[in-house]
Design a protein around this motif. Structure first.
Motif, PDB file in Angstrom:
ATOM      1  N   UNK A 321       0.789  -1.221   0.000  1.00 57.12           N
ATOM      2  CA  UNK A 321       0.000   0.000   0.000  1.00 57.12           C
ATOM      3  C   UNK A 321       0.824   1.275   0.000  1.00 57.12           C
ATOM      4  N   UNK A 322       2.151   1.170  -0.175  1.00 53.86           N
ATOM      5  CA  UNK A 322       2.997   2.340  -0.367  1.00 53.86           C
ATOM      6  C   UNK A 322       2.841   3.411   0.694  1.00 53.86           C
ATOM      7  N   UNK A 323       2.493   4.628   0.264  1.00 57.95           N
ATOM      8  CA  UNK A 323       2.431   5.786   1.162  1.00 57.95           C
ATOM      9  C   UNK A 323       1.306   5.689   2.193  1.00 57.95           C
ATOM     10  N   UNK A 324       0.429   4.711   2.050  1.00 54.55           N
ATOM     11  CA  UNK A 324      -0.628   4.539   3.057  1.00 54.55           C
ATOM     12  C   UNK A 324      -0.039   4.266   4.435  1.00 54.55           C
ATOM     13  N   UNK A 325       1.178   3.728   4.482  1.00 55.02           N
ATOM     14  CA  UNK A 325       1.829   3.467   5.771  1.00 55.02           C
ATOM     15  C   UNK A 325       1.963   4.763   6.558  1.00 55.02           C
ATOM     16  N   UNK A 326       2.426   5.823   5.886  1.00 54.34           N
ATOM     17  CA  UNK A 326       2.582   7.111   6.563  1.00 54.34           C
ATOM     18  C   UNK A 326       1.225   7.697   6.957  1.00 54.34           C
ATOM     19  N   UNK A 327       0.227   7.563   6.087  1.00 51.46           N
ATOM     20  CA  UNK A 327      -1.118   8.068   6.393  1.00 51.46           C
ATOM     21  C   UNK A 327      -1.691   7.379   7.618  1.00 51.46           C
ATOM     22  N   UNK A 328      -1.567   6.065   7.647  1.00 51.19           N
ATOM     23  CA  UNK A 328      -2.110   5.300   8.772  1.00 51.19           C
ATOM     24  C   UNK A 328      -1.358   5.622  10.060  1.00 51.19           C
ATOM     25  N   UNK A 329      -0.040   5.754   9.964  1.00 51.42           N
ATOM     26  CA  UNK A 329       0.741   6.088  11.156  1.00 51.42           C
ATOM     27  C   UNK A 329       0.288   7.423  11.730  1.00 51.42           C
ATOM     28  N   UNK A 354      12.383   3.433   9.329  1.00 47.28           N
ATOM     29  CA  UNK A 354      12.128   2.073   9.805  1.00 47.28           C
ATOM     30  C   UNK A 354      10.722   1.610   9.426  1.00 47.28           C
ATOM     31  N   UNK A 355       9.751   2.526   9.477  1.00 44.69           N
ATOM     32  CA  UNK A 355       8.387   2.165   9.098  1.00 44.69           C
ATOM     33  C   UNK A 355       8.329   1.749   7.635  1.00 44.69           C
ATOM     34  N   UNK A 356       9.005   2.497   6.760  1.00 41.30           N
ATOM     35  CA  UNK A 356       8.978   2.164   5.338  1.00 41.30           C
ATOM     36  C   UNK A 356       9.741   0.877   5.051  1.00 41.30           C
ATOM     37  N   UNK A 357      10.767   0.594   5.860  1.00 40.70           N
ATOM     38  CA  UNK A 357      11.588  -0.594   5.611  1.00 40.70           C
ATOM     39  C   UNK A 357      10.946  -1.867   6.155  1.00 40.70           C
ATOM     40  N   UNK A 358      10.076  -1.733   7.137  1.00 42.95           N
ATOM     41  CA  UNK A 358       9.522  -2.907   7.814  1.00 42.95           C
ATOM     42  C   UNK A 358       8.442  -3.575   6.968  1.00 42.95           C
ATOM     43  N   UNK A 423      11.644  -1.958  -0.842  1.00 41.64           N
ATOM     44  CA  UNK A 423      11.293  -1.321   0.443  1.00 41.64           C
ATOM     45  C   UNK A 423      12.523  -0.682   1.078  1.00 41.64           C
ATOM     46  N   UNK A 424      13.666  -1.364   0.953  1.00 37.21           N
ATOM     47  CA  UNK A 424      14.894  -0.813   1.534  1.00 37.21           C
ATOM     48  C   UNK A 424      15.279   0.494   0.853  1.00 37.21           C
ATOM     49  N   UNK A 425      15.174   0.522  -0.469  1.00 35.79           N
ATOM     50  CA  UNK A 425      15.509   1.746  -1.206  1.00 35.79           C
ATOM     51  C   UNK A 425      14.528   2.853  -0.851  1.00 35.79           C
ATOM     52  N   UNK A 426      13.228   2.526  -0.754  1.00 34.91           N
ATOM     53  CA  UNK A 426      12.238   3.528  -0.370  1.00 34.91           C
ATOM     54  C   UNK A 426      12.501   4.059   1.030  1.00 34.91           C
ATOM     55  N   UNK A 427      12.947   3.162   1.915  1.00 35.82           N
ATOM     56  CA  UNK A 427      13.278   3.610   3.268  1.00 35.82           C
ATOM     57  C   UNK A 427      14.443   4.590   3.221  1.00 35.82           C
ATOM     58  N   UNK A 428      15.430   4.282   2.373  1.00 42.13           N
ATOM     59  CA  UNK A 428      16.595   5.164   2.247  1.00 42.13           C
ATOM     60  C   UNK A 428      16.193   6.536   1.708  1.00 42.13           C
ATOM     61  N   UNK A 429      15.236   6.552   0.773  1.00 43.29           N
ATOM     62  CA  UNK A 429      14.802   7.829   0.179  1.00 43.29           C
ATOM     63  C   UNK A 429      13.658   8.459   0.947  1.00 43.29           C
ATOM     64  N   UNK A 430      13.275   7.836   2.070  1.00 51.22           N
ATOM     65  CA  UNK A 430      12.188   8.335   2.918  1.00 51.22           C
ATOM     66  C   UNK A 430      10.888   8.482   2.136  1.00 51.22           C
ATOM     67  N   UNK A 431      10.636   7.490   1.277  1.00 48.42           N
ATOM     68  CA  UNK A 431       9.381   7.447   0.549  1.00 48.42           C
ATOM     69  C   UNK A 431       9.376   8.231  -0.756  1.00 48.42           C
TER      70      UNK A 431
END
Length: 455
Positions: A321-329, A354-358, A423-431
């Motif tokens: 769900x991509x950016x939904x993680x940040x919305x839900x958090x 860490x949230x994006x990487x998990x 996911x690791x790359x997205x975590x590195x780029x902070x989404x």
């Protein structure tokens, strides 16, 4: 906003400086009200209309810092610029720490004053616009039944709900544990013609097998030991509405046959009764299990499966769900803030990474629990990695390595490795998807396709 529309309140007991401030601000086009004491300002209607307060720190009665503290107790307070003839670094830091928007010292540099006024007003206007935008965006991110999410897979789910909700047939809701299958069921009910009727939910795995039939179909008085009174049962209680059968895969075969008859004929027979009764209820069934596999091993009826599967929806796992993680958090942080009377602002950059990487194997439910723990242990403004569960602090690389080395039975597939690396790359780029796509050497469209691709 034009200067003439902006109202500034000046609180200053020195008449010479007070007149100078009023003249200078009015010359710049602002509307100005002047007060000799903080109490006089608070008792005036100006407190409700001022866009900015310029106040001396040392005043007769309530000080400028006292005024600041009083204004901050209000739900909507104007920004405050403090002025003093005793300008020390410590005093400036203390004033700013307590929430002042700027700090000026006497003798005043009038040009500096006007720059400060314009800067503070602009900043607060922008912050107000951002907050308004955030609230409007939060509303657009909310789907039916309060479901949070704006990713492509969730918009697809909303469309499926819109199409299926008006239909009277049974619906099979598929998805991993913790994805929000019951919320989807509630959305289907709320958007159906049965919305005014009852919505009941029962977990088939949470009721002993010997009690399930009575729980669903009810029983006549004296039907078995302890049945002193007749009971209607869930199917009858949900008459005119919707009944959600969660974990339908745990329902015994004998009961599956009776449920199939309810679906086909709208009739049932309570335990110990000689008479059938008609029921008007829409059945929704949910499961995280593979029902097709259960059909093959004869633990689930094939005819019931195909009856339920005519209309089916799949709730996507959180990792898709991509950016939904940040919305839900953010949504859960605000909810826990209200419960615990706290004011945690959000995730720090490190915690967000860490949230994006998990992987969130427990999906939305796990994210909600992680946020509740983090807010509880957070004593500052921002959630940090140490506030998160220990399992979330393990890097994705370690997770993949551990999974691969556990046994040859548990080696991850190439798709899993790809998903973990993305996911690791997205975590590195902070989404930041554009930056992530550049690192991965793919187009942003390909990245979106990878992120939203189902298992």
């Amino acid at each position: 906003m034009r200067n003439i529309d902006i109202h500034i309140a000046v609180v200053e007991d020195d008449p010479g400086l007070r007149d100078l401030l009023q003249e200078e601000l009015e010359s710049a086009g602002y509307r100005v009200s002047v007060f000799t004491q903080a109490e006089a300002y608070l008792d005036d209607e100006a407190v409700h209309s001022s866009h900015l307060v310029v106040s001396d720190i040392r005043l007769p009665g309530m000080s400028g810092l006292d005024l600041l503290a009083h204004l901050q107790q209000q739900s909507s307070s104007p920004p405050l610029i403090l002025i003093t003839a005793f300008g020390t670094v410590d005093q400036a830091v203390d004033a700013l720490k307590h929430g002042a928007d700027d700090f000026l010292t006497k003798p005043l540099d009038l040009e500096h004053l006007l720059v400060s006024v314009e800067r503070v007003l602009t900043f607060h206007q922008l912050r107000s616009e951002v907050e308004h935008y955030r609230q409007s965006q939060q509303q657009t991110h909310q789907g039916p039944a309060g479901i949070i999410g704006s990713s492509r897979v969730m918009r697809t789910l909303y469309d499926e709900i819109d199409r299926i909700a008006p239909v009277e047939g049974a619906v099979l809701i598929l998805g991993e544990s913790g994805t929000g299958k019951e919320l989807v069921a509630q959305a289907l009910h709320q958007q159906s013609q049965r919305a005014d009727g009852p919505f009941l939910a029962v977990n088939c795995a949470g009721i002993p097998a010997e009690l399930l039939e009575s729980e669903f179909f009810g029983h006549a008085a004296g039907a078995f030991t302890g049945a002193q009174k007749a009971r209607a049962g869930l199917l009858k209680e949900a008459h005119g509405g919707t009944l959600l059968l969660d974990e339908i895969g745990e329902m015994p075969l004998a009961l599956q046959a009776k449920l199939l008859r309810v679906l086909q004929e709208g009739k049932m027979r309570p335990v110990g009764s000689d008479h059938e009764v008609e029921v008007d209820v829409r059945i929704l069934a949910a499961t995280h299990q593979n029902l097709e596999a259960k059909v093959k091993d004869k633990s689930f009826r094939e005819d019931l499966f195909y009856r339920l599967e005519t209309f089916s929806v799949k709730v996507p796992p959180l990792r898709h769900r991509g950016d939904d993680i940040a919305l839900l958090a953010e949504h859960f942080i605000q909810a826990v803030n209200r419960q615990q009377n706290k004011q945690v602002k959000g995730l720090s950059d490190e915690a967000q990474e860490l949230f994006f990487a998990y992987n969130f194997p427990g999906n939305v439910r796990e994210l909600q629990n992680a946020v509740e723990r983090a807010v509880t242990f957070c004593d500052g403004d921002w959630i940090k990695p140490e506030h998160l569960p220990a399992r979330m602090q393990t890097s994705v690389t370690d997770e993949v390595t551990d999974a691969a080395s556990a046994s040859t039975q548990q080696w991850p597939s190439l798709d899993d490795l790809q998903a973990d690396y993305v996911r690791k790359v997205l975590a590195h780029t902070k989404g930041n998807k554009q930056q992530a796509a550049r690192i991965l050497g793919i187009t942003r469209r390909t990245l979106y396709r990878w992120l939203t691709n189902d298992d």
